[in-house]
Design a protein around this motif. Structure first.
Motif, PDB file in Angstrom:
ATOM      1  N   SER A  85       0.852  -1.185   0.000  1.00 38.32           N
ATOM      2  CA  SER A  85       0.000   0.000   0.000  1.00 38.32           C
ATOM      3  C   SER A  85       0.890   1.237   0.000  1.00 38.32           C
ATOM      4  CB  SER A  85      -0.922   0.013   1.222  1.00 38.32           C
ATOM      5  OG  SER A  85      -0.148   0.097   2.419  1.00 38.32           O
ATOM      6  N   LEU A  86       0.269   2.376  -0.283  1.00 37.97           N
ATOM      7  CA  LEU A  86       0.967   3.653  -0.184  1.00 37.97           C
ATOM      8  C   LEU A  86       0.780   4.207   1.219  1.00 37.97           C
ATOM      9  CD1 LEU A  86       0.058   5.377  -3.576  1.00 37.97           C
ATOM     10  CD2 LEU A  86       2.129   4.116  -2.983  1.00 37.97           C
ATOM     11  N   ALA A  87       1.873   4.704   1.785  1.00 41.96           N
ATOM     12  CA  ALA A  87       1.784   5.293   3.120  1.00 41.96           C
ATOM     13  C   ALA A  87       0.986   6.587   3.053  1.00 41.96           C
ATOM     14  CB  ALA A  87       3.186   5.572   3.656  1.00 41.96           C
ATOM     15  N   PRO A  88       0.276   6.926   4.128  1.00 42.79           N
ATOM     16  CA  PRO A  88      -0.474   8.192   4.132  1.00 42.79           C
ATOM     17  C   PRO A  88       0.486   9.373   4.026  1.00 42.79           C
ATOM     18  CG  PRO A  88      -0.421   7.217   6.324  1.00 42.79           C
ATOM     19  CD  PRO A  88       0.125   6.187   5.386  1.00 42.79           C
ATOM     20  N   LYS A  89       0.043  10.416   3.354  1.00 48.38           N
ATOM     21  CA  LYS A  89       0.885  11.582   3.134  1.00 48.38           C
ATOM     22  C   LYS A  89       0.532  12.707   4.097  1.00 48.38           C
ATOM     23  CE  LYS A  89       1.813  10.893  -1.797  1.00 48.38           C
ATOM     24  NZ  LYS A  89       1.729  11.528  -3.121  1.00 48.38           N
ATOM     25  N   TYR A  90       1.566  13.558   4.335  1.00 49.51           N
ATOM     26  CA  TYR A  90       1.392  14.754   5.141  1.00 49.51           C
ATOM     27  C   TYR A  90       1.485  15.974   4.230  1.00 49.51           C
ATOM     28  CZ  TYR A  90       2.369  11.701   9.130  1.00 49.51           C
ATOM     29  OH  TYR A  90       2.340  10.695  10.056  1.00 49.51           O
ATOM     30  N   ALA A  91       0.659  16.956   4.524  1.00 55.09           N
ATOM     31  CA  ALA A  91       0.737  18.219   3.780  1.00 55.09           C
ATOM     32  C   ALA A  91       1.936  19.016   4.297  1.00 55.09           C
ATOM     33  CB  ALA A  91      -0.551  19.012   3.952  1.00 55.09           C
ATOM     34  N   LEU A  92       2.784  19.431   3.378  1.00 52.05           N
ATOM     35  CA  LEU A  92       4.007  20.137   3.753  1.00 52.05           C
ATOM     36  C   LEU A  92       4.031  21.516   3.108  1.00 52.05           C
ATOM     37  CD1 LEU A  92       6.611  17.274   3.146  1.00 52.05           C
ATOM     38  CD2 LEU A  92       5.366  17.788   5.251  1.00 52.05           C
ATOM     39  N   LEU A  93       4.444  22.514   3.883  1.00 56.42           N
ATOM     40  CA  LEU A  93       4.721  23.845   3.347  1.00 56.42           C
ATOM     41  C   LEU A  93       6.224  24.046   3.492  1.00 56.42           C
ATOM     42  CD1 LEU A  93       3.888  26.574   2.211  1.00 56.42           C
ATOM     43  CD2 LEU A  93       3.534  27.372   4.559  1.00 56.42           C
ATOM     44  N   ILE A  94       6.919  23.942   2.370  1.00 60.27           N
ATOM     45  CA  ILE A  94       8.380  24.001   2.382  1.00 60.27           C
ATOM     46  C   ILE A  94       8.815  25.395   1.944  1.00 60.27           C
ATOM     47  CG2 ILE A  94      10.494  23.029   1.427  1.00 60.27           C
ATOM     48  CD1 ILE A  94       8.959  20.409   1.034  1.00 60.27           C
ATOM     49  N   GLY A 110      13.609  14.406   6.702  1.00 67.26           N
ATOM     50  CA  GLY A 110      14.634  14.139   5.698  1.00 67.26           C
ATOM     51  C   GLY A 110      14.146  13.195   4.617  1.00 67.26           C
ATOM     52  N   GLU A 111      13.433  12.128   5.019  1.00 68.77           N
ATOM     53  CA  GLU A 111      12.927  11.177   4.026  1.00 68.77           C
ATOM     54  C   GLU A 111      11.848  11.811   3.161  1.00 68.77           C
ATOM     55  OE1 GLU A 111      13.063   6.798   5.701  1.00 68.77           O
ATOM     56  OE2 GLU A 111      12.443   8.194   7.279  1.00 68.77           O
ATOM     57  N   ALA A 112      11.040  12.682   3.748  1.00 69.00           N
ATOM     58  CA  ALA A 112      10.013  13.363   2.955  1.00 69.00           C
ATOM     59  C   ALA A 112      10.663  14.234   1.883  1.00 69.00           C
ATOM     60  CB  ALA A 112       9.130  14.210   3.872  1.00 69.00           C
ATOM     61  N   LEU A 113      11.731  14.958   2.251  1.00 66.28           N
ATOM     62  CA  LEU A 113      12.417  15.789   1.262  1.00 66.28           C
ATOM     63  C   LEU A 113      13.061  14.926   0.184  1.00 66.28           C
ATOM     64  CD1 LEU A 113      14.086  18.399   3.663  1.00 66.28           C
ATOM     65  CD2 LEU A 113      12.044  18.715   2.249  1.00 66.28           C
ATOM     66  N   TRP A 114      13.598  13.779   0.584  1.00 64.37           N
ATOM     67  CA  TRP A 114      14.193  12.864  -0.403  1.00 64.37           C
ATOM     68  C   TRP A 114      13.125  12.322  -1.342  1.00 64.37           C
ATOM     69  CZ3 TRP A 114      13.489   7.569  -1.206  1.00 64.37           C
ATOM     70  CH2 TRP A 114      14.403   6.971  -2.086  1.00 64.37           C
ATOM     71  N   GLN A 115      11.963  11.978  -0.781  1.00 71.10           N
ATOM     72  CA  GLN A 115      10.869  11.470  -1.612  1.00 71.10           C
ATOM     73  C   GLN A 115      10.407  12.512  -2.623  1.00 71.10           C
ATOM     74  OE1 GLN A 115       8.125  10.497   1.466  1.00 71.10           O
ATOM     75  NE2 GLN A 115       9.273   8.679   2.150  1.00 71.10           N
ATOM     76  N   ALA A 171       5.106  11.258   2.417  1.00 73.47           N
ATOM     77  CA  ALA A 171       4.790  10.304   3.472  1.00 73.47           C
ATOM     78  C   ALA A 171       5.832  10.279   4.580  1.00 73.47           C
ATOM     79  CB  ALA A 171       4.643   8.905   2.874  1.00 73.47           C
ATOM     80  N   GLY A 172       7.050  10.594   4.259  1.00 72.49           N
ATOM     81  CA  GLY A 172       8.081  10.554   5.304  1.00 72.49           C
ATOM     82  C   GLY A 172       8.651   9.163   5.508  1.00 72.49           C
ATOM     83  N   PRO A 173       8.798   8.664   6.744  1.00 75.49           N
ATOM     84  CA  PRO A 173       8.159   9.186   7.956  1.00 75.49           C
ATOM     85  C   PRO A 173       8.910  10.342   8.626  1.00 75.49           C
ATOM     86  CG  PRO A 173       9.356   7.208   8.485  1.00 75.49           C
ATOM     87  CD  PRO A 173       9.490   7.381   7.003  1.00 75.49           C
ATOM     88  N   PRO A 188      10.415  12.995  13.207  1.00 76.50           N
ATOM     89  CA  PRO A 188       9.293  12.258  12.613  1.00 76.50           C
ATOM     90  C   PRO A 188       8.153  13.214  12.265  1.00 76.50           C
ATOM     91  CG  PRO A 188      10.063  11.210  14.646  1.00 76.50           C
ATOM     92  CD  PRO A 188      10.691  12.564  14.589  1.00 76.50           C
ATOM     93  N   LEU A 189       7.590  13.045  11.070  1.00 77.23           N
ATOM     94  CA  LEU A 189       6.483  13.906  10.666  1.00 77.23           C
ATOM     95  C   LEU A 189       5.279  13.725  11.583  1.00 77.23           C
ATOM     96  CD1 LEU A 189       6.659  13.532   6.777  1.00 77.23           C
ATOM     97  CD2 LEU A 189       7.456  15.443   8.166  1.00 77.23           C
ATOM     98  N   ALA A 190       5.084  12.506  12.067  1.00 74.64           N
ATOM     99  CA  ALA A 190       3.920  12.243  12.923  1.00 74.64           C
ATOM    100  C   ALA A 190       3.979  13.061  14.209  1.00 74.64           C
ATOM    101  CB  ALA A 190       3.839  10.753  13.251  1.00 74.64           C
ATOM    102  N   ASP A 191       5.217  13.357  14.687  1.00 74.07           N
ATOM    103  CA  ASP A 191       5.355  14.091  15.945  1.00 74.07           C
ATOM    104  C   ASP A 191       5.114  15.580  15.779  1.00 74.07           C
ATOM    105  OD1 ASP A 191       5.967  11.688  17.045  1.00 74.07           O
ATOM    106  OD2 ASP A 191       8.122  12.081  17.298  1.00 74.07           O
ATOM    107  N   ILE A 192       5.262  16.087  14.556  1.00 72.43           N
ATOM    108  CA  ILE A 192       5.139  17.534  14.364  1.00 72.43           C
ATOM    109  C   ILE A 192       3.916  17.898  13.534  1.00 72.43           C
ATOM    110  CG2 ILE A 192       7.608  17.974  14.592  1.00 72.43           C
ATOM    111  CD1 ILE A 192       7.874  17.954  11.608  1.00 72.43           C
ATOM    112  N   ALA A 193       3.132  16.879  13.135  1.00 77.60           N
ATOM    113  CA  ALA A 193       1.945  17.150  12.322  1.00 77.60           C
ATOM    114  C   ALA A 193       0.869  17.801  13.176  1.00 77.60           C
ATOM    115  CB  ALA A 193       1.428  15.861  11.701  1.00 77.60           C
TER     116      ALA A 193
END
Length: 478
Positions: free
Chosen positions: A144-153, A170-175, A165-167, A193-198
């Motif tokens: 499956s595809l991991a859930p995505k987070y909305a990012l304002l870069i 750094g991995e989100a930027l690489w993705q 998706a991250g998690p 972790p994106l989950a901690d700052i979402a």
């Protein structure tokens, strides 16, 4: 005999049958269920050889060569087990069939189900996020595809909206294919972790790209990559410390320079101590047992030492300033003590003018003056002395310091005669001096037309006070 023939004939038949059976056996290599082994088979087809080897096939399995293929000696028979993988799509679960031996690359497996990966996508295989483009060790059961987070870069002031998706950051930027230099500044940190700052809104990620700076320090020029906002932080990242009096250009608290040029100035200070002598003074000791005006060294003088401290500043090894830090007396001087005799002895002198008693005598230089011939002022006349008497024979002038004490003292001047101290003058010579008076120029000429010059001055009796004697014992020139 007959029995032996029967036995021999039977043995021949057995050997012939065994040989015929051996000619029907074939040797093949079988690869199935992760095991490769050699098998002997009389089967004519691959399917029969698998049956003889006890291999059961499922409908989704693939056999190579095909089951109907004939068995040949030494051939490789491969059984690739089929496995159904459940792929989560927007339309629901979509099963796909995969086989052992094919590269288990998640992106390819998803593509079989019609799922195309986009920037920021991450793949989850059997509950674990995996690299979508790296082969898995074994085929998964679910993808499956991991859930995505909305990012304002926000990168260097430019805002971009993405989903990933991250998690981690750094991995989100690489993705998303956003490259980072090791010296780039990323907030939050790439390990967060994106989950901690979402939150309810987009996750804000601020990237400040590293710049190249040329740092001059310790005689060399370094190239430094840094995204730090201030000079001090750039130096810290470069491992360059400002110690003691060191400073930087621009200053460490200032913003990173636009031209990328930095300089560290190494500063040191030395202290130089310089010494110079301090002249000693003189003290007077009056000795009543020593003849008047006789001098005797009681204690020699000792020069002192005055020490001054100079602060010398060096910048990158070059002297730039000198500053006085003050002075101190390192060794105080010791005054010289001179003894002056005050013992008075009355003596007599016989002169053309009579005999006179005197208590002291000194050698002086005697010049002459008259009322209208003094002070070097033609046309100016001074008929009276400092004490108010008329300028006349028998009067002498002395320096003011003498006059204050000796005014009215009786004296005798060799080659002039008896006189009293009643006037003042100015000594311009480097020896004792007096000025003998004449009533006028004519008298001066009548008496020879010249002053006594170097002569002897006798201090006649009576003897003055003890203070006056001490003054005469150390008589000044002026």
């Amino acid at each position: 005999m007959k029995t032996r023939l029967v036995l021999a004939f039977g043995a021949v038949l057995f050997l012939a049958a065994a040989a015929a059976y051996g000619l029907t056996l074939g040797s093949a290599r079988l690869q199935a269920d992760g095991v490769t082994r050699n098998v002997l088979t009389r089967a004519r087809t691959v399917a029969l050889a698998l049956r003889d080897a006890g291999i059961e096939l499922n409908p989704e399995d693939v056999v190579e060569p095909a089951p109907e293929s004939p068995v040949t000696r030494g051939m490789l028979i491969r059984v690739r087990r089929g496995q159904w993988i459940e792929v989560a799509t927007e339309d629901g679960p979509a099963p796909i069939l995969a086989h052992e031996g094919q590269p288990a690359i998640p992106a390819n497996l998803l593509l079989q189900a019609g799922v195309h990966l986009l920037p920021g996508d991450a793949v989850v295989a059997d509950g674990r996020q995996v690299d979508a483009r790296a082969p898995l060790a074994q085929l998964p059961l679910r993808l499956s595809l991991a859930p995505k987070y909305a990012l304002l870069i926000m990168r260097d002031g430019i805002a971009m909206e993405h989903q990933a998706a991250g998690p981690t950051v750094g991995e989100a930027l690489w993705q998303l294919g956003i490259p980072l230099h090791p010296a780039d500044s990323v907030q939050p940190a790439t390990t967060a972790p994106l989950a901690d700052i979402a939150g309810a809104d987009s996750i804000a990620i601020v990237i400040r790209s590293a710049r190249e700076f040329r740092l001059s320090v310790d005689g060399q020029t370094l190239t430094v990559q840094s995204a730090a906002p201030t000079v001090g932080e750039i130096l810290a990242q470069a491992g360059v410390a400002l110690t003691n009096l060191d400073y930087s250009r621009p200053a460490e608290g200032e913003s990173a320079p636009a031209d990328g040029k930095l300089q560290v100035v190494r500063v040191r200070e030395d202290f130089i101590r310089e010494q110079k002598p301090i002249a000693f003074g003189e003290q007077r000791l009056f000795l009543p047992e020593l003849d008047l005006a006789t001098q005797q060294l009681v204690t020699p003088g000792v020069y002192g030492i005055q020490e001054s401290t100079i602060r010398v500043r060096y910048e990158d090894g070059v002297e730039t300033a000198r500053t006085s830090e003050g002075e101190r007396v390192a060794v105080p001087p010791v005054d010289r003590v001179m003894g002056y005799g005050t013992k008075v002895t009355i003596r007599s002198i016989s002169t053309p003018d009579g005999t006179f008693d005197y208590w002291h005598s000194i050698t002086v230089y005697a010049s002459g003056y008259w009322p209208c011939g003094s002070a070097g002022e033609p046309g100016r006349c001074y008929p009276h002395t400092a004490s108010g008497k008329d300028v006349d024979l028998g009067i002498i002038a002395v320096v003011l310091s003498w006059y204050r004490l000796m005014q009215g003292w009786p004296v005798y001047v060799d080659r002039y005669g008896p006189a009293h101290i009643e006037d003042t003058g100015r000594n311009v010579r480097s020896e004792y001096w007096i000025d003998v008076a004449f009533p006028d120029y004519e008298t001066f000429l009548e008496l020879g037309g010249s002053a006594p010059g170097r002569t002897t001055l006798y201090f006649r009796t009576p003897v003055p006070s003890e203070d006056a004697i001490r003054y005469v014992a150390a008589l000044p020139l002026r």
